[in-house]
Each structure stands twice: as structure tokens, then as C-alpha cells.
Enzyme design. Sequence first.
Site, PDB file in Angstrom:
ATOM      1  N   HIS A  52      -0.454   4.178   0.043  1.00  0.00           N
ATOM      2  CA  HIS A  52      -1.199   4.994   1.016  1.00  0.00           C
ATOM      3  C   HIS A  52      -1.257   6.467   0.626  1.00  0.00           C
ATOM      4  O   HIS A  52      -1.420   7.340   1.492  1.00  0.00           O
ATOM      5  CB  HIS A  52      -0.542   4.847   2.404  1.00  0.00           C
ATOM      6  CG  HIS A  52      -1.521   4.802   3.531  1.00  0.00           C
ATOM      7  ND1 HIS A  52      -1.736   5.864   4.378  1.00  0.00           N
ATOM      8  CD2 HIS A  52      -2.351   3.835   3.959  1.00  0.00           C
ATOM      9  CE1 HIS A  52      -2.651   5.545   5.283  1.00  0.00           C
ATOM     10  NE2 HIS A  52      -3.051   4.320   5.049  1.00  0.00           N
TER      11      HIS A  52
ATOM     12  N   GLU B 132     -10.279   3.065  -1.969  1.00  0.00           N
ATOM     13  CA  GLU B 132     -10.839   3.212  -0.625  1.00  0.00           C
ATOM     14  C   GLU B 132     -11.305   4.639  -0.348  1.00  0.00           C
ATOM     15  O   GLU B 132     -12.115   4.864   0.536  1.00  0.00           O
ATOM     16  CB  GLU B 132      -9.827   2.765   0.432  1.00  0.00           C
ATOM     17  CG  GLU B 132      -8.639   3.680   0.602  1.00  0.00           C
ATOM     18  CD  GLU B 132      -7.567   3.084   1.517  1.00  0.00           C
ATOM     19  OE1 GLU B 132      -6.984   2.047   1.154  1.00  0.00           O
ATOM     20  OE2 GLU B 132      -7.335   3.649   2.592  1.00  0.00           O
TER      21      GLU B 132
ATOM     22  N   ASP C  96     -15.107   0.715  -0.389  1.00  0.00           N
ATOM     23  CA  ASP C  96     -15.336   0.426   1.024  1.00  0.00           C
ATOM     24  C   ASP C  96     -16.843   0.402   1.245  1.00  0.00           C
ATOM     25  O   ASP C  96     -17.528   1.397   0.993  1.00  0.00           O
ATOM     26  CB  ASP C  96     -14.665   1.508   1.880  1.00  0.00           C
ATOM     27  CG  ASP C  96     -14.710   1.187   3.364  1.00  0.00           C
ATOM     28  OD1 ASP C  96     -15.812   0.861   3.857  1.00  0.00           O
ATOM     29  OD2 ASP C  96     -13.662   1.266   4.027  1.00  0.00           O
TER      30      ASP C  96
ATOM     31  N   ASP D 101       0.841  -1.201   0.000  1.00  0.00           N
ATOM     32  CA  ASP D 101       0.000   0.000   0.000  1.00  0.00           C
ATOM     33  C   ASP D 101       0.877   1.252   0.000  1.00  0.00           C
ATOM     34  O   ASP D 101       1.608   1.495   0.960  1.00  0.00           O
ATOM     35  CB  ASP D 101      -0.893  -0.032   1.243  1.00  0.00           C
ATOM     36  CG  ASP D 101      -1.996   1.007   1.203  1.00  0.00           C
ATOM     37  OD1 ASP D 101      -1.971   1.860   0.292  1.00  0.00           O
ATOM     38  OD2 ASP D 101      -2.878   0.966   2.086  1.00  0.00           O
TER      39      ASP D 101
ATOM     40  N   GLU E 266      -1.039  -0.459  -4.120  1.00  0.00           N
ATOM     41  CA  GLU E 266      -2.306   0.201  -3.780  1.00  0.00           C
ATOM     42  C   GLU E 266      -2.137   1.700  -3.604  1.00  0.00           C
ATOM     43  O   GLU E 266      -1.145   2.155  -3.035  1.00  0.00           O
ATOM     44  CB  GLU E 266      -2.810  -0.431  -2.481  1.00  0.00           C
ATOM     45  CG  GLU E 266      -4.032   0.235  -1.874  1.00  0.00           C
ATOM     46  CD  GLU E 266      -4.537  -0.550  -0.674  1.00  0.00           C
ATOM     47  OE1 GLU E 266      -4.420  -1.786  -0.653  1.00  0.00           O
ATOM     48  OE2 GLU E 266      -5.064   0.090   0.257  1.00  0.00           O
TER      49      GLU E 266
ATOM     50  N   HIS F 128     -12.218  -2.732   0.544  1.00  0.00           N
ATOM     51  CA  HIS F 128     -11.448  -2.144   1.649  1.00  0.00           C
ATOM     52  C   HIS F 128     -12.242  -2.334   2.932  1.00  0.00           C
ATOM     53  O   HIS F 128     -13.442  -2.088   2.959  1.00  0.00           O
ATOM     54  CB  HIS F 128     -11.280  -0.652   1.345  1.00  0.00           C
ATOM     55  CG  HIS F 128     -10.554   0.141   2.388  1.00  0.00           C
ATOM     56  ND1 HIS F 128     -11.188   1.055   3.198  1.00  0.00           N
ATOM     57  CD2 HIS F 128      -9.247   0.172   2.729  1.00  0.00           C
ATOM     58  CE1 HIS F 128     -10.292   1.628   3.996  1.00  0.00           C
ATOM     59  NE2 HIS F 128      -9.107   1.108   3.737  1.00  0.00           N
TER      60      HIS F 128
HETATM   61 MG   LIG Z   1      -5.064   1.489   1.644  1.00  0.00          MG
END
Ligand SMILES: [Mg+2]
Length: 382
Positions: free
Chosen positions: A186, A236, A258, A184, A210, A285
Site C-alpha cells: 500500500h 493502481e 484500474d 498489499d 503489491e 485493480h
Molecule cells: Mg493496492
Amino acid sequence: MKITRVETFAVPPRWLFCRIETDDGLVGWGEPVVEGRADTVRTAVHELADQFLTGADPSRIEDLWQVMTKGSFYRGGPVLSSAVAGIDQALWDIAGKALGAPVHRLLGGPVRERARAYCWVGGDEPAAVRDQVAAQVEAGFTAVKMNASGRMSRLPTVSELNDVAARAEAAREVLGPERDFAIDFHGRFSTAGAVRAAGVLEPYAPMFVEEPVLPEYTHLIGQVTGSTALPVATGERLYSRTDVLPALRAGIAVLQPDLSHAGGISECRRIAALAETFDVAVAPHCPLGPLALAASLQLAFCTPNFLIQEQSIGIHYNADAELLDYVADRSVFRFDEGHLLRPTALGLGVEIDEKAVRDADGSAKSWHNPLWRYGDGAFAEW
Ligand SMILES: [Mg+2]
């Protein structure tokens, strides 16, 4: 049948549950929350309830979804979409209980018997990564996910890129060729930095990389997908079909809606179908609680292009309370060789321990993500 009451419960570690009661005595539960903004979403849920839900027929899920998302002129975004998401989950829970079926049966029936799941591993050093991955392999997981880095310079240094590669190398060594890890970014990397980091990760073949760019830079994600053979994932922080469309068009391989942020089961079902038309897999997610996970699983079991499910049972970052603390029967989330088994109970398939939820309401310390800064004092993405 009419909705008679909508309640919300803010519970540790950082979750918000919503309970919808009907005049038939049926109760549905959902999880409408934005991490760090539980109180804001709570207000939004009660505003929606006052305006649209109390006295309404809970079986008109689609019509209620339409008016909740569109009937107030301003629409979209994490707060409103998450409020609708949790309400939508609760309405599907009621529908399943009223009709005597798990939600996935109402959506076409199961397409699989178990859903592959992954566990998150932390650790900033390769040695810690090695130990934590080994523990998850020992627990039976066939896949893990970890962050690529800590705070990341706008243009990564050689040392930062070496650290990214070292963690991936450590994970691959433990996992071998039969198991997977995802990594990830992020949203911590610039687009140019993400391209370079993806390059150094290629020898270790992560299952996907990700969120290589921030959601507001989704129009740039094609620069990453076009530069690497690695599958790219995101989603997400995208909240609707229209939000995810640019990422799909840019060639991502995995979409991560999500269920508690992107309009609930109703919208995530449509997002999954849209993803299928781009030959993109769905990996919901879910770092949240039992209702978010239950809703995710209902989608997983009726979605042909489902890939893998995130889940946070027993995870280190939930120090004050744990996902299973709020369920009456902990065996509903059973694992078999790193896979979650198909739920068979009605509705969302999870019975909430209502006393535990009522007792915990209001005891959550307010949670906020860390605020990071660079050495020069400027804001840095967490
Ligand atoms: Mg993530």
C-alpha cells in the site's frame, strides 16, 4: 448517432456514475471517479462533455479518447485520466448496445469462460486474519488479498516485521498450498523497508506483493524486484502506458491498472497488451462499483495475460451502500468456485437500476482516506 446528454451521479459509498444518452435513445454508463475526489472528477467530466462530447458521434471512441486526453494541452494524472476512463466505459457500453454485442466480443472475443476473482480481507491481528480468510474460503474464493501492515516506520522495527510475517503465516495456514493470498504494501514502506519486508514474507509464498514503493518511486521498484523471488505487483496509481513502462522495465510480474483511473477500457486494453510484451500478467485493480467491475470483466474476458480480478461485492469498507444496490439484475455478477462468469448482455453487460441511482445522487457523505501520523507528529502514508 449523436450524444445528446451527459449526466453524472454521486452515490454512496464514494462512487460517481456517468450516463451518456444518444439521439437514438441508447444509453451508456461508466464510472469516472477518484476515491475521495468524486466532485473534482465530476467537474472534469462535465468540462470534457461540454468541450468534446455533446453533439459528437459516440461510435468514434478512439478519436474521442485522443481529443479528450490530448486536446486540452495539459494531460494525464488521476483526475483527468479517471474522467476520461468513465466516459470511455460509457462509450463502449453504447457501442456494444448499438452493435448487439458485449464489449469483449468487440475486442476480439472471449479467451476464457470464467475469471478468477479475489476478495479483500482486513484484520490487524493474525487471529482476525485467520477468521476472515477462513470465511472467504468457505465462500468459495481461491485467493484473498490483505494489507501487509498498518502504519509502517520508515525503517521497519523487528516487531513490525514480525507482525507482517505473522499475518502471512496465519493466512497460509488457513489457505494451504492450493489457494493463494496476495499482500498489499500500500505504499506504506520505504524502498529499503519493502526489501526487508519482502524477505520475511518469502517462506509464506504470497501470490504477489503489491505496491512495495509509492508510484512516484516507480524508478526504484527494481530494487525490490531484484532483491526477492516473490512476484511484485503495482499499477493502481499509474494512469497510462507511459506511466506503467518504468515498472514493466524494472521486472514487475503483475500489473494492476484500474479501469476507472487509467483511461478506461481503451487505454487498459493497450496497457494489457504492453504488459504482455514484458511477460507480465494483468490483475485489474477494482475496489469500486458495478460499472468499474463490469468494465474490468470485459477486459478480463478478452485479455490472454489476465491473472485475477479484484472485486468488492459485500466488502466491509462499503458501509453505506453496496455494489449490487445499483444493478437491476444482481445475478450478472455470479460466482462459480471463486470465479466470475462471463457476462453475456450487451455493452458492459450490466443493467443499472436508474431509479436507485437517481434517488441516491447527492446522498453520499464525502469520503476521505484516513490521515495518519507518526508518534512525532509527522505525516505517515496510509
Ligand atoms: Mg493496492
